[in-house]
Write a protein that holds these residues in place. Sequence first.
Motif, PDB file in Angstrom:
ATOM      1  N   LEU A  51       0.826  -1.205   0.000  1.00 55.48           N
ATOM      2  CA  LEU A  51       0.000   0.000   0.000  1.00 55.48           C
ATOM      3  C   LEU A  51       0.862   1.257   0.000  1.00 55.48           C
ATOM      4  O   LEU A  51       0.542   2.240  -0.665  1.00 55.48           O
ATOM      5  N   ALA A  52       1.958   1.210   0.764  1.00 54.31           N
ATOM      6  CA  ALA A  52       2.823   2.391   0.861  1.00 54.31           C
ATOM      7  C   ALA A  52       3.481   2.731  -0.468  1.00 54.31           C
ATOM      8  O   ALA A  52       3.635   3.902  -0.815  1.00 54.31           O
ATOM      9  N   PHE A  53       3.868   1.699  -1.229  1.00 54.38           N
ATOM     10  CA  PHE A  53       4.588   1.925  -2.482  1.00 54.38           C
ATOM     11  C   PHE A  53       3.710   1.715  -3.714  1.00 54.38           C
ATOM     12  O   PHE A  53       4.198   1.735  -4.841  1.00 54.38           O
ATOM     13  N   SER A  54       2.413   1.504  -3.485  1.00 54.81           N
ATOM     14  CA  SER A  54       1.442   1.355  -4.573  1.00 54.81           C
ATOM     15  C   SER A  54       1.841   0.261  -5.570  1.00 54.81           C
ATOM     16  O   SER A  54       1.856   0.478  -6.784  1.00 54.81           O
ATOM     17  N   VAL A  55       2.189  -0.893  -5.035  1.00 55.84           N
ATOM     18  CA  VAL A  55       2.506  -2.043  -5.880  1.00 55.84           C
ATOM     19  C   VAL A  55       1.512  -3.153  -5.585  1.00 55.84           C
ATOM     20  O   VAL A  55       0.687  -3.057  -4.668  1.00 55.84           O
ATOM     21  N   SER A  56       1.583  -4.211  -6.360  1.00 50.39           N
ATOM     22  CA  SER A  56       0.677  -5.345  -6.185  1.00 50.39           C
ATOM     23  C   SER A  56       0.813  -5.950  -4.790  1.00 50.39           C
ATOM     24  O   SER A  56       1.923  -6.157  -4.296  1.00 50.39           O
ATOM     25  N   VAL A  57      -0.341  -6.216  -4.167  1.00 52.11           N
ATOM     26  CA  VAL A  57      -0.325  -6.851  -2.844  1.00 52.11           C
ATOM     27  C   VAL A  57       0.334  -8.223  -2.922  1.00 52.11           C
ATOM     28  O   VAL A  57       1.108  -8.608  -2.038  1.00 52.11           O
ATOM     29  N   PHE A  58       0.063  -8.953  -3.992  1.00 52.89           N
ATOM     30  CA  PHE A  58       0.679 -10.268  -4.158  1.00 52.89           C
ATOM     31  C   PHE A  58       2.202 -10.152  -4.169  1.00 52.89           C
ATOM     32  O   PHE A  58       2.903 -10.910  -3.482  1.00 52.89           O
ATOM     33  N   ALA A  59       2.735  -9.188  -4.912  1.00 58.53           N
ATOM     34  CA  ALA A  59       4.187  -9.017  -5.004  1.00 58.53           C
ATOM     35  C   ALA A  59       4.777  -8.612  -3.653  1.00 58.53           C
ATOM     36  O   ALA A  59       5.821  -9.138  -3.237  1.00 58.53           O
ATOM     37  N   GLY A  60       4.118  -7.702  -2.964  1.00 57.28           N
ATOM     38  CA  GLY A  60       4.617  -7.256  -1.665  1.00 57.28           C
ATOM     39  C   GLY A  60       4.613  -8.359  -0.637  1.00 57.28           C
ATOM     40  O   GLY A  60       5.583  -8.541   0.116  1.00 57.28           O
ATOM     41  N   VAL A  61       3.521  -9.112  -0.593  1.00 57.45           N
ATOM     42  CA  VAL A  61       3.424 -10.214   0.371  1.00 57.45           C
ATOM     43  C   VAL A  61       4.445 -11.298   0.049  1.00 57.45           C
ATOM     44  O   VAL A  61       5.107 -11.833   0.950  1.00 57.45           O
ATOM     45  N   LEU A  62       4.582 -11.632  -1.232  1.00 59.20           N
ATOM     46  CA  LEU A  62       5.540 -12.663  -1.623  1.00 59.20           C
ATOM     47  C   LEU A  62       6.963 -12.259  -1.238  1.00 59.20           C
ATOM     48  O   LEU A  62       7.738 -13.078  -0.719  1.00 59.20           O
ATOM     49  N   LEU A  63       7.318 -10.988  -1.461  1.00 56.09           N
ATOM     50  CA  LEU A  63       8.658 -10.516  -1.129  1.00 56.09           C
ATOM     51  C   LEU A  63       8.916 -10.606   0.369  1.00 56.09           C
ATOM     52  O   LEU A  63       9.939 -11.156   0.802  1.00 56.09           O
ATOM     53  N   VAL A  64       7.996 -10.079   1.170  1.00 61.21           N
ATOM     54  CA  VAL A  64       8.210 -10.040   2.618  1.00 61.21           C
ATOM     55  C   VAL A  64       8.194 -11.437   3.224  1.00 61.21           C
ATOM     56  O   VAL A  64       9.024 -11.764   4.088  1.00 61.21           O
ATOM     57  N   THR A  65       7.255 -12.289   2.797  1.00 61.26           N
ATOM     58  CA  THR A  65       7.196 -13.639   3.358  1.00 61.26           C
ATOM     59  C   THR A  65       8.432 -14.450   2.979  1.00 61.26           C
ATOM     60  O   THR A  65       8.926 -15.257   3.773  1.00 61.26           O
ATOM     61  N   THR A  66       8.938 -14.236   1.769  1.00 58.99           N
ATOM     62  CA  THR A  66      10.162 -14.940   1.361  1.00 58.99           C
ATOM     63  C   THR A  66      11.346 -14.488   2.202  1.00 58.99           C
ATOM     64  O   THR A  66      12.139 -15.317   2.679  1.00 58.99           O
ATOM     65  N   VAL A  67      11.478 -13.178   2.404  1.00 61.50           N
ATOM     66  CA  VAL A  67      12.566 -12.653   3.228  1.00 61.50           C
ATOM     67  C   VAL A  67      12.461 -13.178   4.657  1.00 61.50           C
ATOM     68  O   VAL A  67      13.460 -13.599   5.267  1.00 61.50           O
ATOM     69  N   MET A  68      11.246 -13.174   5.203  1.00 57.00           N
ATOM     70  CA  MET A  68      11.039 -13.680   6.561  1.00 57.00           C
ATOM     71  C   MET A  68      11.424 -15.151   6.662  1.00 57.00           C
ATOM     72  O   MET A  68      12.145 -15.569   7.584  1.00 57.00           O
ATOM     73  N   ALA A  69      10.950 -15.961   5.717  1.00 60.77           N
ATOM     74  CA  ALA A  69      11.224 -17.392   5.760  1.00 60.77           C
ATOM     75  C   ALA A  69      12.720 -17.681   5.655  1.00 60.77           C
ATOM     76  O   ALA A  69      13.267 -18.501   6.401  1.00 60.77           O
ATOM     77  N   PHE A  70      13.401 -16.994   4.736  1.00 66.50           N
ATOM     78  CA  PHE A  70      14.837 -17.220   4.567  1.00 66.50           C
ATOM     79  C   PHE A  70      15.622 -16.709   5.779  1.00 66.50           C
ATOM     80  O   PHE A  70      16.619 -17.323   6.179  1.00 66.50           O
ATOM     81  N   THR A  71      15.184 -15.595   6.361  1.00 68.27           N
ATOM     82  CA  THR A  71      15.871 -15.056   7.532  1.00 68.27           C
ATOM     83  C   THR A  71      15.777 -16.006   8.718  1.00 68.27           C
ATOM     84  O   THR A  71      16.774 -16.288   9.392  1.00 68.27           O
ATOM     85  N   VAL A  72      14.564 -16.505   8.966  1.00 69.52           N
ATOM     86  CA  VAL A  72      14.375 -17.435  10.080  1.00 69.52           C
ATOM     87  C   VAL A  72      15.169 -18.715   9.839  1.00 69.52           C
ATOM     88  O   VAL A  72      15.825 -19.244  10.745  1.00 69.52           O
TER      89      VAL A  72
END
Length: 266
Positions: A51-72
């Motif tokens: 929402l902040a960067f006006s991009v696709s919700v799917f793309a934003g969620v996929l990016l953050v969840t991937t980063v979270m999963a790899f970080t953990v």
Amino acid sequence: MLDDFLVRAGLAGLGLAVAAGPLGCFVVWRRMAYFGDATAHAAILGVSLSLAFSVSVFAGVLLVTTVMAFTVSGLAGRTFHMDTLLGVAAHGALAIGLVAFALTARNGLDLEGYLFGEILAVGKQDLAVIWAGALAVLALIGWRWQALLTATLDQDLAFASGLRPRREQLVLTVALALLVAVAIKVVGALLITAMLIIPAAAARPFSRTPEAMAIIAAFIGAASALGGLYASFVWDTPTGPTIVAAAFVAFLLSGVVTVARGRQLT
């Protein structure tokens, strides 16, 4: 046919179920339920950034969840025990995501839809994204099925067979992040893990092979999605939670069958 919102909702539920069934089996076998929670909760932060960067919700969620999963996955065992790290990650990601949503959300946006899903509002484009993501998850799991099974059952055997358990863990991480990204529209961030775990757990008593468990879990998930959708329509209840409740009923029934079989054997 796709002009009917109930048809679109049913197809969205089926798309989630066919991917969540097999993936959920690995989550159950590997005892990754809390890992799934941490990834799913991070989805709210992904929504806020979208929402902040006006991009696709799917793309934003996929990016953050991937980063979270790899970080953990990368930090587990190095700084904290896995359960501690997952607990911090799950609740921290959810809290930061909720704060970020309050700061970035535009007027009229409903947080409840992202927390519990809004399957009845699924459009044709959403449906295409859900099924594309679900098929990608199935293709990824199917491609690495035997390797994933071997690494899940015995890591020493996996090493002896020339496999790298760490790589198979990353495959599951990517599949889980992708499923979360497509499922947030259907059942929401707080209920995604339930649709991974409950159908797989309900399928376990009826399965003699891993493949059978994956197929049965997909069928139970599909029946829960359609049954919950119908119950929600009839009783005017929140659709996402009703779908999960239907899956829980299936789990209870599987427990009753298990107990009855045990009594017959004795």
